[in-house]
Design a protein around this motif. Sequence first.
Motif, mmCIF file in Angstrom:
data_model
loop_
_atom_site.group_PDB
_atom_site.id
_atom_site.type_symbol
_atom_site.label_atom_id
_atom_site.label_comp_id
_atom_site.label_asym_id
_atom_site.label_seq_id
_atom_site.Cartn_x
_atom_site.Cartn_y
_atom_site.Cartn_z
ATOM 1 N N ASN A 92 8.613 -17.530 42.200
ATOM 2 C CA ASN A 92 8.387 -17.113 40.728
ATOM 3 C C ASN A 92 8.598 -17.893 39.764
ATOM 4 O OD1 ASN A 92 7.367 -14.504 41.575
ATOM 5 N ND2 ASN A 92 9.363 -13.566 41.679
ATOM 6 N N ARG A 93 9.797 -18.585 39.918
ATOM 7 C CA ARG A 93 10.086 -19.478 38.761
ATOM 8 C C ARG A 93 9.226 -20.632 38.692
ATOM 9 N NH1 ARG A 93 16.544 -19.390 37.884
ATOM 10 N NH2 ARG A 93 16.653 -17.213 38.239
ATOM 11 N N THR A 94 8.866 -21.222 39.775
ATOM 12 C CA THR A 94 8.200 -22.445 39.924
ATOM 13 C C THR A 94 6.560 -22.297 39.774
ATOM 14 O OG1 THR A 94 8.081 -22.677 42.264
ATOM 15 C CG2 THR A 94 9.894 -23.758 40.957
ATOM 16 N N GLN A 95 6.100 -21.192 40.317
ATOM 17 C CA GLN A 95 4.663 -20.882 40.431
ATOM 18 C C GLN A 95 3.983 -21.936 41.002
ATOM 19 O OE1 GLN A 95 3.621 -19.207 36.755
ATOM 20 N NE2 GLN A 95 5.156 -17.439 36.710
ATOM 21 N N PRO A 96 4.171 -22.502 42.153
ATOM 22 C CA PRO A 96 3.432 -23.600 43.010
ATOM 23 C C PRO A 96 2.090 -23.147 43.197
ATOM 24 C CG PRO A 96 4.952 -22.989 44.438
ATOM 25 C CD PRO A 96 5.249 -22.137 42.989
ATOM 26 N N ALA A 141 14.108 -14.161 52.049
ATOM 27 C CA ALA A 141 13.114 -13.500 51.015
ATOM 28 C C ALA A 141 13.406 -13.608 49.876
ATOM 29 C CB ALA A 141 12.872 -12.211 51.681
ATOM 30 N N LEU A 142 14.739 -13.083 49.461
ATOM 31 C CA LEU A 142 14.888 -13.129 48.204
ATOM 32 C C LEU A 142 15.396 -14.614 47.388
ATOM 33 C CD1 LEU A 142 15.997 -11.200 45.707
ATOM 34 C CD2 LEU A 142 18.304 -11.500 46.521
ATOM 35 N N ILE A 143 15.660 -15.376 48.038
ATOM 36 C CA ILE A 143 15.576 -16.981 47.607
ATOM 37 C C ILE A 143 14.520 -17.580 47.358
ATOM 38 C CG2 ILE A 143 16.432 -19.372 47.957
ATOM 39 C CD1 ILE A 143 19.103 -17.918 49.248
ATOM 40 N N VAL A 144 13.450 -17.328 48.379
ATOM 41 C CA VAL A 144 12.021 -17.721 48.355
ATOM 42 C C VAL A 144 11.310 -17.256 47.090
ATOM 43 C CG1 VAL A 144 10.007 -18.119 49.639
ATOM 44 C CG2 VAL A 144 12.184 -18.614 50.626
ATOM 45 N N THR A 145 11.478 -15.999 47.031
ATOM 46 C CA THR A 145 10.668 -15.206 46.087
ATOM 47 C C THR A 145 10.980 -15.535 44.666
ATOM 48 O OG1 THR A 145 10.415 -13.155 47.706
ATOM 49 C CG2 THR A 145 10.415 -12.858 44.903
ATOM 50 N N ASN A 146 12.310 -15.719 44.545
ATOM 51 C CA ASN A 146 12.683 -16.351 43.225
ATOM 52 C C ASN A 146 12.477 -17.732 42.907
ATOM 53 O OD1 ASN A 146 14.265 -14.141 42.280
ATOM 54 N ND2 ASN A 146 16.187 -14.717 43.336
ATOM 55 N N ILE A 148 7.946 -16.006 55.713
ATOM 56 C CA ILE A 148 7.557 -16.189 54.210
ATOM 57 C C ILE A 148 6.183 -16.013 53.967
ATOM 58 C CG2 ILE A 148 7.422 -18.288 52.732
ATOM 59 C CD1 ILE A 148 10.048 -19.393 53.996
ATOM 60 N N ARG A 149 5.400 -16.406 55.273
ATOM 61 C CA ARG A 149 3.801 -16.076 54.967
ATOM 62 C C ARG A 149 3.675 -14.634 54.838
ATOM 63 N NH1 ARG A 149 2.004 -20.467 59.579
ATOM 64 N NH2 ARG A 149 1.173 -22.105 57.962
ATOM 65 N N ARG A 150 4.275 -13.816 55.581
ATOM 66 C CA ARG A 150 4.132 -12.410 55.420
ATOM 67 C C ARG A 150 4.578 -11.948 54.031
ATOM 68 N NH1 ARG A 150 1.356 -8.893 56.510
ATOM 69 N NH2 ARG A 150 1.051 -9.828 58.276
ATOM 70 N N LEU A 151 5.904 -12.220 53.705
ATOM 71 C CA LEU A 151 6.177 -11.906 52.292
ATOM 72 C C LEU A 151 5.286 -12.224 51.251
ATOM 73 C CD1 LEU A 151 8.853 -11.507 50.111
ATOM 74 C CD2 LEU A 151 9.129 -14.133 50.400
ATOM 75 N N VAL A 152 4.770 -13.637 51.266
ATOM 76 C CA VAL A 152 3.743 -13.909 50.438
ATOM 77 C C VAL A 152 2.598 -13.066 50.131
ATOM 78 C CG1 VAL A 152 2.070 -16.088 49.772
ATOM 79 C CG2 VAL A 152 4.518 -16.388 50.039
ATOM 80 N N ASP A 153 2.050 -12.842 51.515
ATOM 81 C CA ASP A 153 1.004 -12.075 51.883
ATOM 82 C C ASP A 153 1.235 -10.669 51.006
ATOM 83 O OD1 ASP A 153 -1.964 -11.524 52.433
ATOM 84 O OD2 ASP A 153 -1.070 -10.393 54.119
ATOM 85 N N VAL A 202 0.283 -18.171 46.108
ATOM 86 C CA VAL A 202 0.640 -19.636 46.726
ATOM 87 C C VAL A 202 0.178 -19.672 48.128
ATOM 88 C CG1 VAL A 202 2.756 -18.868 47.700
ATOM 89 C CG2 VAL A 202 2.548 -21.162 46.893
ATOM 90 N N LYS A 203 -0.317 -20.793 48.318
ATOM 91 C CA LYS A 203 -0.673 -21.070 49.700
ATOM 92 C C LYS A 203 0.678 -21.817 50.434
ATOM 93 C CE LYS A 203 -4.000 -23.880 52.430
ATOM 94 N NZ LYS A 203 -4.793 -22.876 53.402
ATOM 95 N N VAL A 204 0.896 -21.101 51.360
ATOM 96 C CA VAL A 204 2.019 -21.672 52.388
ATOM 97 C C VAL A 204 1.691 -22.365 53.526
ATOM 98 C CG1 VAL A 204 3.912 -20.703 53.892
ATOM 99 C CG2 VAL A 204 3.326 -19.270 51.936
ATOM 100 N N ILE A 205 1.927 -23.777 53.619
ATOM 101 C CA ILE A 205 1.713 -24.671 54.756
ATOM 102 C C ILE A 205 2.667 -24.900 55.593
ATOM 103 C CG2 ILE A 205 0.842 -27.067 54.804
ATOM 104 C CD1 ILE A 205 -0.231 -26.865 52.128
ATOM 105 N N GLY A 206 2.369 -24.946 56.724
ATOM 106 C CA GLY A 206 3.590 -25.263 57.975
ATOM 107 C C GLY A 206 3.579 -26.868 58.256
ATOM 108 N N ALA A 207 4.565 -27.506 57.941
ATOM 109 C CA ALA A 207 4.684 -28.830 58.100
ATOM 110 C C ALA A 207 4.934 -29.127 59.584
ATOM 111 C CB ALA A 207 5.766 -29.514 57.137
ATOM 112 N N GLU A 208 4.278 -29.929 60.105
ATOM 113 C CA GLU A 208 4.712 -30.632 61.489
ATOM 114 C C GLU A 208 6.023 -30.851 61.615
ATOM 115 O OE1 GLU A 208 3.160 -34.123 64.668
ATOM 116 O OE2 GLU A 208 1.869 -33.484 63.049
ATOM 117 N N ILE A 209 6.582 -30.472 62.869
ATOM 118 C CA ILE A 209 7.935 -30.735 63.243
ATOM 119 C C ILE A 209 8.272 -32.303 63.116
ATOM 120 C CG2 ILE A 209 10.033 -30.476 64.819
ATOM 121 C CD1 ILE A 209 8.163 -27.849 65.901
#
Length: 114
Positions: free
Chosen positions: A37-41, A29-34, A57-62, A68-75
């Motif tokens: 915040n830095r890249t603002q995609p 959560a800390l790494i993804v938030t940083n 990550i989806r819960r954190l962003v919400d 940011v729109k979080v997208i799950g990529a197919e395996i």
Amino acid sequence: AHHATKIVVGGVAEGLETDHRPTFFEGVALIVTNLLNRTQPDYAIFWEKDYQQLATIRRLVDDLDIPVKVIGAEIARDNHGLALSSRNKYLDRNGLAIARKLNKIIQFIIPIER
């Protein structure tokens, strides 16, 4: 560097992975938030292979209203249907064969939509 700030995501980040590594998702959560915040995609793509992490990550962003729109990529899978993972490089030939057999058994029991 050691960070004094912690981000604790409840619900989806509790249990499973944290049964063995209790602070794992605090670090994620800390790494993804940083990073966000830095890249603002506009979009951030994470593998569905790590589903609990994706849900966290989806819960954190919400919860933090990160725009940011979080997208799950197919395996991504190898020719035998086994999910590609950096961890598989640690398997010897026999271990890889066992992993592929287990994957086929799991897919038989719980079919994956493709």
